[in-house]
Motif scaffolding. Structure first.
Motif, short mmCIF file in Angstrom:
data_model
loop_
_atom_site.label_atom_id
_atom_site.label_comp_id
_atom_site.label_asym_id
_atom_site.label_seq_id
_atom_site.Cartn_x
_atom_site.Cartn_y
_atom_site.Cartn_z
N PRO A 5 0.74 -1.04 0.03
CA PRO A 5 0.07 0.03 0.01
C PRO A 5 1.06 1.10 -0.01
CG PRO A 5 -0.10 -0.94 2.26
CD PRO A 5 0.81 -1.94 1.24
N VAL A 6 0.54 2.41 -0.70
CA VAL A 6 0.89 3.59 -0.69
C VAL A 6 1.21 4.00 0.74
CG1 VAL A 6 0.59 5.90 -1.24
CG2 VAL A 6 0.07 4.22 -2.89
N GLU A 7 0.37 3.83 1.61
CA GLU A 7 0.57 4.19 3.05
C GLU A 7 1.66 3.90 3.71
OE1 GLU A 7 -2.37 2.65 1.90
OE2 GLU A 7 -3.48 4.40 1.62
N ALA A 8 2.35 2.49 3.23
CA ALA A 8 3.58 2.03 3.64
C ALA A 8 4.87 3.03 3.12
CB ALA A 8 3.78 0.72 3.08
N ILE A 12 7.32 5.75 5.56
CA ILE A 12 8.75 5.67 5.46
C ILE A 12 9.13 7.24 5.15
CG2 ILE A 12 10.57 4.84 3.92
CD1 ILE A 12 9.13 2.05 3.50
N ALA A 13 8.36 7.80 4.20
CA ALA A 13 8.60 9.37 3.83
C ALA A 13 8.54 10.36 5.27
CB ALA A 13 7.82 9.71 2.65
N GLU A 14 7.79 9.92 5.97
CA GLU A 14 7.64 10.69 6.95
C GLU A 14 8.69 10.65 8.03
OE1 GLU A 14 3.59 9.87 8.56
OE2 GLU A 14 2.63 11.54 6.76
N GLU A 15 9.05 9.28 8.28
CA GLU A 15 10.07 8.86 9.11
C GLU A 15 11.39 9.41 8.75
OE1 GLU A 15 12.01 4.96 11.50
OE2 GLU A 15 10.06 4.83 10.61
N GLY A 17 12.14 11.71 6.26
CA GLY A 17 12.01 13.08 5.66
C GLY A 17 12.19 12.99 3.98
N ALA A 18 11.55 12.06 3.60
CA ALA A 18 11.88 11.87 1.99
C ALA A 18 10.78 12.56 1.36
CB ALA A 18 12.04 10.45 1.48
N GLY A 19 11.00 13.49 0.21
CA GLY A 19 9.87 13.92 -0.57
C GLY A 19 9.22 13.14 -1.28
N GLU A 20 9.94 12.15 -2.13
CA GLU A 20 9.59 11.33 -3.02
C GLU A 20 10.07 9.80 -2.77
OE1 GLU A 20 10.72 12.82 -6.86
OE2 GLU A 20 10.50 14.93 -6.16
N LEU A 21 9.32 8.96 -3.18
CA LEU A 21 9.72 7.41 -2.83
C LEU A 21 9.16 6.78 -3.97
CD1 LEU A 21 9.03 6.93 0.69
CD2 LEU A 21 11.18 6.79 -0.28
N VAL A 22 10.43 5.78 -4.45
CA VAL A 22 9.72 4.66 -5.49
C VAL A 22 10.18 3.32 -4.92
CG1 VAL A 22 10.10 3.86 -7.80
CG2 VAL A 22 10.01 6.46 -7.43
N LEU A 23 9.20 2.56 -4.71
CA LEU A 23 9.53 1.20 -4.43
C LEU A 23 9.42 0.08 -5.42
CD1 LEU A 23 10.21 -0.84 -1.65
CD2 LEU A 23 7.67 -1.06 -1.81
N ILE A 24 10.25 -0.89 -5.72
CA ILE A 24 10.13 -1.81 -6.69
C ILE A 24 9.97 -3.35 -5.98
CG2 ILE A 24 11.00 -2.91 -8.46
CD1 ILE A 24 12.30 -0.15 -9.25
N ALA A 25 9.10 -3.98 -5.96
CA ALA A 25 9.03 -5.24 -5.34
C ALA A 25 8.92 -6.19 -6.60
CB ALA A 25 7.81 -5.15 -4.21
N ARG A 26 9.83 -7.19 -6.45
CA ARG A 26 9.29 -8.34 -7.35
C ARG A 26 8.94 -9.51 -6.53
NH1 ARG A 26 13.98 -9.42 -11.76
NH2 ARG A 26 13.72 -11.38 -10.64
N PHE A 27 7.77 -10.23 -7.01
CA PHE A 27 7.29 -11.38 -6.54
C PHE A 27 7.28 -12.47 -7.36
CE2 PHE A 27 5.39 -7.53 -4.71
CZ PHE A 27 5.12 -7.94 -2.94
N PRO A 28 7.80 -13.72 -6.98
CA PRO A 28 7.93 -14.84 -7.86
C PRO A 28 6.41 -15.24 -8.30
CG PRO A 28 8.68 -15.32 -5.75
CD PRO A 28 8.35 -14.04 -5.56
N LYS A 29 6.33 -15.45 -9.49
CA LYS A 29 4.96 -16.22 -9.83
C LYS A 29 4.86 -17.99 -9.44
CE LYS A 29 4.74 -13.66 -14.12
NZ LYS A 29 4.73 -13.57 -15.55
N PRO A 30 3.81 -18.17 -8.59
CA PRO A 30 3.80 -19.51 -8.30
C PRO A 30 3.88 -20.28 -9.44
CG PRO A 30 1.92 -18.00 -7.53
CD PRO A 30 2.87 -17.02 -8.55
N ASP A 31 4.45 -21.34 -9.20
CA ASP A 31 4.47 -22.47 -10.29
C ASP A 31 4.96 -22.07 -11.62
OD1 ASP A 31 3.88 -24.08 -8.10
OD2 ASP A 31 1.59 -23.86 -8.59
N GLU A 32 5.58 -20.78 -11.76
CA GLU A 32 5.96 -20.30 -13.00
C GLU A 32 7.38 -19.90 -13.13
OE1 GLU A 32 3.16 -17.70 -15.14
OE2 GLU A 32 1.77 -18.60 -14.20
N THR A 41 4.72 4.34 -5.61
CA THR A 41 5.27 5.55 -5.58
C THR A 41 4.52 6.56 -4.77
OG1 THR A 41 4.17 6.55 -7.67
CG2 THR A 41 6.01 5.50 -7.91
N TYR A 42 5.25 7.45 -3.96
CA TYR A 42 4.78 8.12 -3.13
C TYR A 42 5.32 9.71 -3.32
CZ TYR A 42 3.54 10.77 0.97
OH TYR A 42 3.16 11.64 1.83
N GLY A 43 4.76 10.75 -3.18
CA GLY A 43 5.36 11.98 -3.15
C GLY A 43 4.36 12.94 -2.20
N GLN A 44 4.84 13.67 -1.43
CA GLN A 44 4.39 14.57 -0.49
C GLN A 44 3.20 15.57 -1.05
OE1 GLN A 44 7.17 16.31 2.41
NE2 GLN A 44 7.17 14.27 3.41
#
Length: 92
Positions: A5-8, A12-15, A17-32, A41-44
């Motif tokens: 969620p963007v709330e996450a 982090i930004a509040e804790e 002091g970041a103005g912009e954040l981009v998070l990239i998460a890779r999740f393995p595809k099940p059985d593939e 992404t988040y921006g204040q």
């Protein structure tokens, strides 16, 4: 795949002091082979949110090209311009 969620990013930004954040998460595809990407992404401010979103779309385009080396990634990235990414034109 559970989306991050963007709330996450907001917490982090509040804790840290970041103005912009981009998070990239890779999740393995099940059985593939391969992965699912979740780019959050988040921006204040609206402007910061726009820049973060544009950066997220550009990073997604590079990752979706599946570069096999840093040189390949740089080559793909050099061909991507904000106007080429949906919603990335700063002038509206």
């Amino acid at each position: 795949m559970k989306k991050i969620p963007v709330e996450a990013l907001k917490r982090i930004a509040e804790e840290y002091g970041a103005g912009e954040l981009v998070l990239i998460a890779r999740f393995p595809k099940p059985d593939e082979q391969g992965h699912n990407l979740n780019i959050v992404t988040y921006g204040q401010t609206d402007e910061q949110a726009g820049f973060a979103a544009m950066a997220g779309r550009q990073l997604a385009a590079v990752l979706e090209a599946q570069p096999r080396s840093l040189q390949d990634a740089l080559e793909v990235a050099s061909k991507i311009r904000p106007k080429d990414v949906e919603g990335g034109d700063r002038n509206g």
